[in-house]
Design a protein around this motif. Sequence first.
Motif, short mmCIF file in Angstrom:
data_model
loop_
_atom_site.label_atom_id
_atom_site.label_comp_id
_atom_site.label_asym_id
_atom_site.label_seq_id
_atom_site.Cartn_x
_atom_site.Cartn_y
_atom_site.Cartn_z
N ASP A 111 0.85 -1.18 0.00
CA ASP A 111 0.00 0.00 0.00
C ASP A 111 0.89 1.24 0.00
O ASP A 111 1.47 1.60 1.03
CB ASP A 111 -0.89 -0.01 1.24
CG ASP A 111 -1.90 1.14 1.21
OD1 ASP A 111 -1.73 2.06 0.38
OD2 ASP A 111 -2.86 1.10 2.01
N PRO A 112 1.01 1.91 -1.15
CA PRO A 112 1.93 3.06 -1.22
C PRO A 112 1.53 4.19 -0.28
O PRO A 112 2.35 5.05 0.06
CB PRO A 112 1.86 3.50 -2.68
CG PRO A 112 0.75 2.74 -3.31
CD PRO A 112 0.33 1.63 -2.41
N THR A 113 0.26 4.22 0.14
CA THR A 113 -0.17 5.31 1.03
C THR A 113 0.06 4.97 2.49
O THR A 113 -0.19 5.77 3.37
CB THR A 113 -1.67 5.60 0.84
OG1 THR A 113 -2.42 4.46 1.30
CG2 THR A 113 -2.00 5.88 -0.61
N ASP A 114 0.48 3.74 2.77
CA ASP A 114 0.66 3.35 4.17
C ASP A 114 1.90 2.47 4.30
O ASP A 114 1.87 1.28 4.03
CB ASP A 114 -0.59 2.59 4.66
CG ASP A 114 -0.43 2.12 6.10
OD1 ASP A 114 0.60 2.47 6.74
OD2 ASP A 114 -1.32 1.41 6.59
N ARG A 115 2.99 3.10 4.73
CA ARG A 115 4.24 2.35 4.83
C ARG A 115 4.22 1.36 5.99
O ARG A 115 5.13 0.56 6.13
CB ARG A 115 5.42 3.33 4.97
CG ARG A 115 5.61 4.21 3.74
CD ARG A 115 6.38 3.46 2.66
NE ARG A 115 5.87 3.79 1.34
CZ ARG A 115 6.54 3.66 0.19
NH1 ARG A 115 7.77 3.20 0.18
NH2 ARG A 115 5.98 3.95 -0.95
N LEU A 325 -6.12 -5.05 0.61
CA LEU A 325 -5.73 -3.65 0.83
C LEU A 325 -6.95 -2.75 0.92
O LEU A 325 -7.02 -1.85 1.76
CB LEU A 325 -4.80 -3.19 -0.31
CG LEU A 325 -3.41 -3.83 -0.31
CD1 LEU A 325 -2.63 -3.41 -1.55
CD2 LEU A 325 -2.63 -3.49 0.96
N MET A 326 -7.93 -3.00 0.05
CA MET A 326 -9.14 -2.17 0.10
C MET A 326 -9.88 -2.35 1.42
O MET A 326 -10.38 -1.39 2.00
CB MET A 326 -10.04 -2.48 -1.10
CG MET A 326 -9.52 -1.86 -2.38
SD MET A 326 -10.71 -1.88 -3.73
CE MET A 326 -10.49 -3.53 -4.36
N GLN A 327 -9.95 -3.60 1.89
CA GLN A 327 -10.61 -3.85 3.18
C GLN A 327 -9.81 -3.22 4.32
O GLN A 327 -10.37 -2.73 5.30
CB GLN A 327 -10.75 -5.35 3.42
CG GLN A 327 -11.77 -6.03 2.53
CD GLN A 327 -13.19 -5.59 2.85
OE1 GLN A 327 -13.49 -5.19 3.96
NE2 GLN A 327 -14.07 -5.66 1.85
N ASP A 340 -8.97 2.29 -7.91
CA ASP A 340 -7.95 3.28 -8.27
C ASP A 340 -7.09 3.70 -7.07
O ASP A 340 -6.13 4.45 -7.22
CB ASP A 340 -8.60 4.52 -8.89
CG ASP A 340 -9.14 4.22 -10.27
OD1 ASP A 340 -8.73 3.17 -10.84
OD2 ASP A 340 -9.98 4.99 -10.77
N TYR A 341 -7.46 3.22 -5.90
CA TYR A 341 -6.69 3.57 -4.70
C TYR A 341 -5.76 2.45 -4.26
O TYR A 341 -5.17 2.49 -3.21
CB TYR A 341 -7.64 4.00 -3.57
CG TYR A 341 -8.33 5.28 -3.91
CD1 TYR A 341 -7.82 6.52 -3.51
CD2 TYR A 341 -9.48 5.27 -4.71
CE1 TYR A 341 -8.44 7.70 -3.86
CE2 TYR A 341 -10.12 6.45 -5.07
CZ TYR A 341 -9.59 7.66 -4.65
OH TYR A 341 -10.20 8.83 -5.00
N VAL A 342 -5.70 1.39 -5.08
CA VAL A 342 -4.67 0.37 -4.91
C VAL A 342 -3.98 0.25 -6.26
O VAL A 342 -4.51 0.67 -7.28
CB VAL A 342 -5.28 -0.99 -4.47
CG1 VAL A 342 -5.80 -0.90 -3.06
CG2 VAL A 342 -6.36 -1.43 -5.43
N THR A 343 -2.79 -0.35 -6.24
CA THR A 343 -2.03 -0.33 -7.48
C THR A 343 -2.30 -1.55 -8.35
O THR A 343 -2.52 -2.64 -7.84
CB THR A 343 -0.52 -0.27 -7.18
OG1 THR A 343 -0.19 -1.38 -6.34
CG2 THR A 343 -0.16 1.00 -6.46
#
Lengths: 345, 483
Positions: A111-115, A325-327, A340-343
């Motif tokens: 998840d690029p938004t959550d390291r 990741l979405m969950q 669109d919020y996951v790669t």
Amino acid sequence: MTWRYARRYAPLVTMPITVPAYGKEAAGRLASMADVTADDGALRRFLHGLPGVDAVGLEARAATLGTRSIKTTAKAYAIDLALSMIDLTTLEGADTPGKVRALCAKGIHPDPTDRGCPQVAAICVYPDMVATAKEALGGSGIHVASVATAFPAGRAALPVKLADTRDAVAAGADEIDMVIDRGAFLSGRYMDVFEEIKAVREACARPDGSAAHLKVIFETGELQTYDNVRRVSWLAMLAGADFIKTSTGKVAVNATPPVTLLMLEAVRDFHATTGVQVGVKPAGGIRTTKDALKYLVMVNETLGEPWLTADWFRFGASSLLNDLLMQRQKLSTGRYSGPDYVTVD
Amino acid sequence: MTFDYAPAPESRAVVDIAPSYGLFVDGEFVPAHDGKVFKTVSPSSEEVLSEVAQASAEDVDRAVKAARKAFEKWSALPGAERAKYLFRIARLVQERSRELAVLESLDNGKPIRESRDADLPLVAAHFFYYAGWADKLDHAGYGHNPRPLGVAGQVIPWNFPLLMLAWKIAPALATGNTVVLKPAETTPLSALFFADICRQAGLPKGVVNILTGDGSTGAALVAHPGVDKVAFTGSTEVGKAIARTVAGSDKKVTLELGGKAANIVFDDAPLDQAVEGIVNGIFFNQGQVCCAGSRLLVQESVAEELLDALKRRMRTLRVGDPLDKNTDIGAINSAEQLARITALAEAGEAEGAERWSPSCELPSAGYWFAPTLFTGVTQAHRIAREEIFGPVLSVLTFRTPAEAVEKANNTPYGLSAGIWTEKGSRMLWMANKLRAGVIWSNTFNKFDPASPFGGYQESGFGREGGRHGLEAYLAPSSPEGAR
């Protein structure tokens, strides 16, 4: 039957202290079972002496475990656990170094938004992509798993299969996912299958004395019956499998909850008999968080705590990751995002 | 960190329980003639759920008269018309199944997983099944144009309140009878909600009447001269009293009473599934099941292996809040039942059987009993002979198939039995030898509306379910025009 064996071998095994299948002590434990693998007849009698499986009952049990309701804190825990158990996989004829590097990058930072998001357990590729993956993963700690032995059909001569395996190990594979010879198994040549697994296991050895871990794929969709699945599970574990794995993902029927439950039960019984801990990897067809949680519930209620780690349970999957990741994002933000919020891989 | 399942309670908000309920007579809710009421509590918390009317002999009379009046038109309806009402009821049960499942778990104490996945689907299936028979009675094997009996007085137990109601009401209505039904004293609510479903379905007034009350209400109903048919499910003791009451009258009777079923495991059984079947056989509904597999007969050569596996499995049972979706074992239905289970378990210990339970924390309020296993039990122990009606399993061993049959049949009961073997010929041989109304093989506690259910000896007589279940509500066939 399994417990009867446990009792019969009690003087040899004396209180089976758990040892990992890949550890040095495991060989001694397997040697204690040597009489059942001494020849074709003995092996056949042993495998056919295992308790039968009632299909309706097995499927009902898997379905009931599937009704467990995993919410809030339990869900957050299970999602992160599932993430960390993924063998993120690409096994396509069209695979390129670029594609493999992209997958590796995703495995390191799903998840690029959550390291803080856990990384996956391994990247699973064909042998010729092992070096690329190894390089891309660097010091991340993520393993490289390589399919081998003429994956997915397994229809090649033994020397070819062994060369395939050695190549992958030499290129740096940490784990080898071999396929068994289903033709040999279905025609009753159990010893051929046994010897082949042993040979591949030897081919997993590295010059420094260590070895790549061996996962043995049964292609349960081709073995068809649950009795076959129980027998092949024991056969592979007796031959020294570190992991037993359901499927290649390349046939119509891949991992199912009942088949996986049955393999978990076989691992449980093998452990009770020998003390050797073997891992389980369902692969193919597990695409949603809901499905993944059902598998984790099965592990939890069949094998328990010691197997709830990436060392002993894996998901062979690709699209599962994005759903997890979405969950995961939903749990932390309270809203569903979207694809669109996951790669993309 | 461990994988602990967080609480996952089903919402109570889906069910709206009124503070008080009257009797459902002639299509209306009315107070009891003498104004008496009693409380119904949730066995998992002892919380008072509602207050319901205590029907007296006068109320029974009023209800039977309403049913008699309704019988004339109801029985004259073409079967296809009666079927429409039953199909409508079945669909309403499905539509309201979540609400009814929560209600059932609250009033009975059973886990929501069971009320949701077993009770409610079976209730709907029963109404659908008998709806299908209503216009085909000529082809049921009871002669041309078989006739209904009249007014059925039906008394049901607390273990499957709504399901037992369905077993009684669906065949009665399909065959053209009208009913007066008395739910158990401790679980009256789902029957009262069913009364509402009857209204929703537009069922003609008086066809279904529901009288809440205690044993005296049931006794008055059974004894009422206007009742043509008595159907009872419950204890053998009460069943015998009912048989005495109706003796000498022309009332037709079916009784579905207790049991002490043998669940027989051979050494060639599919062991993992046998363990599941044993667990399902004795811990389903806290063992409060008349056909529960309460005597485990296991072949000696596989006993140790099987018991190890059974204990391991029992350690994973989750006991607690019935409304939690992950609960496997809920509360015992009443303090009275808990006392009975406790006393019999103590008798088992006193008689020298070895008692074992997994460690589990029981809630402090409510009525609870940990899943319990007795080993070293023989045919001479009380816990091998008497129905415990709780989560208590007595384990006996046998050496040969003949010995298994002998031990299994050595009981005053004869309701159900289980056979676990991979060998088909032995399974069929055993099934022919066992004296039990229902025999399951490589499964247990499987129910289907198409399958007849009932017992031998002290387990009662008559069959419910299937084509056989129609017979209990039909008069012997007569030549055209004879009636």
